[in-house]
Structure formats: C-alpha cells, structure tokens
Design a protein around this motif. Structure first.
Motif, PDB file in Angstrom:
ATOM      1  N   GLU A  43       0.198  70.759  35.661  1.00  0.00           N
ATOM      2  CA  GLU A  43       1.254  69.937  35.070  1.00  0.00           C
ATOM      3  C   GLU A  43       1.648  70.447  33.683  1.00  0.00           C
ATOM      4  O   GLU A  43       2.814  70.620  33.381  1.00  0.00           O
ATOM      5  N   CYS A  44       0.627  70.673  32.807  1.00  0.00           N
ATOM      6  CA  CYS A  44       0.946  70.988  31.406  1.00  0.00           C
ATOM      7  C   CYS A  44       0.244  72.254  30.907  1.00  0.00           C
ATOM      8  O   CYS A  44       0.312  72.573  29.719  1.00  0.00           O
ATOM      9  N   CYS A  56      -7.622  67.234  33.307  1.00  0.00           N
ATOM     10  CA  CYS A  56      -6.946  67.983  32.245  1.00  0.00           C
ATOM     11  C   CYS A  56      -7.291  67.343  30.908  1.00  0.00           C
ATOM     12  O   CYS A  56      -7.171  66.137  30.749  1.00  0.00           O
ATOM     13  N   CYS A  63      -4.215  73.374  33.917  1.00  0.00           N
ATOM     14  CA  CYS A  63      -3.591  72.198  34.522  1.00  0.00           C
ATOM     15  C   CYS A  63      -2.219  72.570  35.075  1.00  0.00           C
ATOM     16  O   CYS A  63      -1.393  73.122  34.351  1.00  0.00           O
ATOM     17  N   CYS A  83      -3.433  66.169  29.288  1.00  0.00           N
ATOM     18  CA  CYS A  83      -2.644  65.062  29.864  1.00  0.00           C
ATOM     19  C   CYS A  83      -3.500  64.123  30.714  1.00  0.00           C
ATOM     20  O   CYS A  83      -3.010  63.109  31.203  1.00  0.00           O
TER      21      CYS A  83
HETATM   22 ZN   LIG Z   1      -2.387  68.517  31.920  1.00  0.00          ZN
END
Ligand SMILES: [Zn+2]
Length: 448
Positions: free
Chosen positions: A111-112, A92, A109, A95
């Motif tokens: 996650e983010c 990513c 991503c 992050c």
């Molecule tokens: Zn990320």
C-alpha cells in the motif's frame, strides 16, 4: 459465451435483481459480508438441494447430519486447529495494514511501501465466550469447518443408522474463518457455508475411493451446467498438503480473477478418528462383522463452498447477447438451479386478463417456484426474467380468454408454444426435466 465475464457485471446484476446485497449496507456495509436477497436465497437453496440430492438422497451409503456451530474446545485441540490453523501475518509499521506474509512479494508494504514487521502466526478461528463470564475458561470457537461435527458423531451415526462401511456422513452449514485478506465478492468471505462429506472406508481401499469421489464431484458441476473447459483438476504437491492429508485434489474453476479452488477432495487417512479417540478417551473404530476384524476407518472428504459454487454457476451462466438489434442479459442456469421456474405474465395489467392470470399462478405455485408480474411492458418483464434465469414465461393474452390457451416462452431459444391452461402443469413439469421444446430443448441448446 467465450469471453470472460468481468466480476463487476456479476456484482451489479446481483444487486440489481435481488440476488446478493452488501451486508449492513445502510451502515456502509461490513467487509466481506454479503446478504442473499429474495432471488439469491432461492438460487443458494437450489445449489444446496442439488448437492444434498446427489450426495445423500440418491445414495444408500450416505446419511445426513446437522451439528452445532459451537463445539467443545477440546475438539479443536484434537483436530490440530488450535496449533496449525494459522496464517503468517505481517503488519506495515507506517500504515498498519496487515497482510498475509505468503501473499506479499518483497519486503515492503504493497500500500505505502512502508517497512513490514516480522511475520507472526495468526489463528484463523473466531473466538467468543459462552455464558455470562468473559474469561479463558468459557472461551469457545466458531467452527472453521463442519467436518469435526461429523467425526465426533461417528459412533452415534454408525450405531443408529445400522449401516455398514463404506459409509458417508454429509453436512451443510455455516463455517467461519477470520481470513487476513478476503475478496472477490462472495469467493472468499469470513462467514460462509460449507457442503462437506466424510466418507469412511476400510484402510487400503482409500485410494480407489478418493479417485471415485474426485470424479463424482467433478461430474456434479458439469451435470449442473458448468462448462468442462472452465473446470480443472489439480493434485496437491507434497509440500502443500494439510497436516492431516495423505493426498488431495482441488477442483478449480476459471473465475473472472483466474483459476481458483471450488472444492477440495482429500484423503484424511485415519487422522481425525485417531486424534479424537486419543483426546476424548473414547474408542472410535469400526467392527467389520463379515471380515471379523476391527479397524479405524480412513476418510475421504469432498469439501465444497456453497457461496463459491453459487458464484461459479452465476459466472458460467452469464451471457450478454443481441436479439434482433436489442441487447439482452441472460443467465443460462440449469433449470434445477434457476431461482424461479415459471413467471406468469399477463400481456398487460387489465381487468379482463387478471382473473385468468391469477388462476394460472394459483395452479402452478404449489409445484413450481412461480413469479407473478404485471407491471411495465411485456418486453421489460421478459428481460427481467432472463436476467435471473427463469426458464419459462407464461403469457396470458386476450386470445387466452377465448381459447383457454396460454403461451410458454423458453428462455434460451426464445421459442414459443401454445398450451391449454389445463395442460400447463404437466407440460412445464416435462419441459423442466428436459423434454424437447418446439424445435429445441432447454439446456440441450446450451450444451452445444
Ligand atoms: Zn503501509
């Protein structure tokens, strides 16, 4: 137990009862590394012993081997691990978390929602340096499988064991894979233990030997108590076969996170011996004296993870039940896998009971892994033993001092029988092998 067990309960039991701890816990732990505690080490050892017994000791066509973890780097070039043992990795851009490209849906991503880099191939072998100089020339790998140690010793073993083909060579040992993503407790870790068999056969007989080993290995789990409905067999599609494999089956188990691979059984053809012969310049073939012909054997490889097996046995054995209004957690482990076979429990910590209880412990411990516990109430001690799957508890009470008899309590049925101290060893030995226990039979009650 019909409901699926949730993984948190297994992890919590393992921590609470000394089976498995997070590695380096006082430093905050190390991702995906786990330590087997006093109870867990016995369970893990029993799983390995059961495999070794079934695969090596109870057969005359398989021998054992224990090879080193670090090997000549040429081995990994020949085996294809340097070129092919890779996963596509994406990172990513926001992050900087890294992901396996094939495990991600979409282009963001997880996650983010950041943007991801293009995938690049990431080799899963751990590298380190041998000797005092850290340079390319002294780089070695930690083995990602134990199989290659077997292939490079093929000639040594065939010559010294004086056995004919088909011949199997078995090994249990640590392997290391720098997985991009790990998880599900001890299911996927970067350091793990392998139980691998390379079974060398005459080309042309490989198909039937593959079928044979698929059945053998499937039955092994069932015989050790895993319920058939929680196991399934899955043949690999042509597109998912590894570069060396002609055919492959997975034995999957229904883990709390869903169906996942427990063991793979592959037909590796003559890929490995041919490659090592080519790259080492040493001939690796077999001379069949009866047929008067020489050939490069084909290999059938059942390859199982020790830690995964431990997890499957734990999950399958776990049950919470209510006994006379009280909840108990019990591990219905097969007696041969149970970490502790017998617990010696004096009714209370009492100076009159202790000498006889200690005498009983001394009598049993040379033959069975035996625990001695005299702290807390007898009820709590029973529960502790149930939670780690101890098949039998032996209780010494005040009557025992008079009649020299003790009570054996069986884990699954909770049935009790009274036995003379002098007969105890013989009785427990028979019961562990499955002899009827009062009205019920340990293990048979479970199989219903
Ligand atoms: Zn990320």
């Amino acid at each position: 137990m019909s409901d699926k067990v949730d993984m948190d309960k297994i992890v919590s039991l393992c921590k609470r009862r000394g089976l498995i701890f997070p590695s380096s816990e006082i430093y905050g732990g190390l991702a995906s590394c786990w330590d087997y505690g006093p109870v867990g080490v016995e369970l893990k050892r029993n799983v390995k012993d059961a495999w070794w017994k079934a695969v090596v000791h109870e057969r005359d066509d398989v021998v054992g081997l224990d090879t080193s973890i670090m090997m000549h780097p040429g081995v990994w070039a020949a085996s294809g691990h340097i070129d092919n043992f890779t996963d596509p990795l994406v990172e990513c851009k926001s992050c900087h978390l890294r992901w396996r490209a094939d495990a991600i849906e979409g282009k963001k991503c997880p996650e983010c929602s950041g943007e991801l880099t293009e995938p690049r191939m990431f080799n899963l072998m751990f590298k380190t340096f041998m000797g005092p100089v850290e340079e390319e020339a002294s780089m070695v790998y930690l083995r990602p499988e134990t199989a290659q140690g077997i292939f490079v010793n093929f000639e040594n073993v065939v010559t010294t064991s004086r056995k004919k083909l088909p011949l199997g060579i078995a090994q249990i040992g640590k392997s290391f894979r720098n997985e991009i993503t790990t998880g599900n407790f001890i299911f996927r870790t970067r350091e793990f233990e392998h139980m691998e068999l390379e079974y060398f056969v005459k080309p042309g007989t490989d198909k039937e030997w593959l079928d044979y080993w698929v059945k053998e290995r499937f039955d092994w789990y069932v015989e050790l108590g895993i319920r058939k409905e929680n196991l399934r067999l899955r043949q690999h599609g042509k597109d998912e076969l590894a570069h060396y494999a002609k055919d492959c089956y997975d034995i999957d188990y229904l883990f709390p996170m869903g169906w996942s691979e427990l063991e793979g059984i592959a037909n590796r053809g003559d890929f490995d011996l041919t490659q090592h012969a080519k790259c080492s310049g040493k001939e690796l073939s077999y001379y069949d004296a009866e047929a008067g012909e020489k050939y490069v054997p084909y290999v059938i490889e059942p390859s199982a993870g020790v830690d995964r097996s431990v997890l499957a046995f734990l999950v399958d054995a776990y049950e919470e039940e209510e006994i006379e209004g009280e909840k108990r957690t019990v591990l219905h482990l097969h007696p041969s896998l149970a970490p502790i076979k017998v617990a010696v429990l004096p009714l209370s910590r009492n100076e009159k009971l202790t000498p006889l209880a200690k005498e009983v412990f001394k009598q049993l411990c040379p033959d069975f892994v035996t625990d001695y516990d005299d702290s807390q109430s007898i009820g709590r001690r029973y529960r502790r033993q149930d939670e780690i799957g101890t098949p039998f508890c032996v209780t010494i009470d005040f009557e025992s001092l008079e009649d020299k008899q003790v009570t054996i309590r069986e884990r699954d049925s909770l049935a009790q029988i009274r036995v003379p101290v002098g007969e105890l060893k013989k009785v427990i030995e028979a019961k562990l092998k499955g002899e009827a226990f009062g009205a019920s039979t340990l293990w048979a009650t479970r199989q219903k």
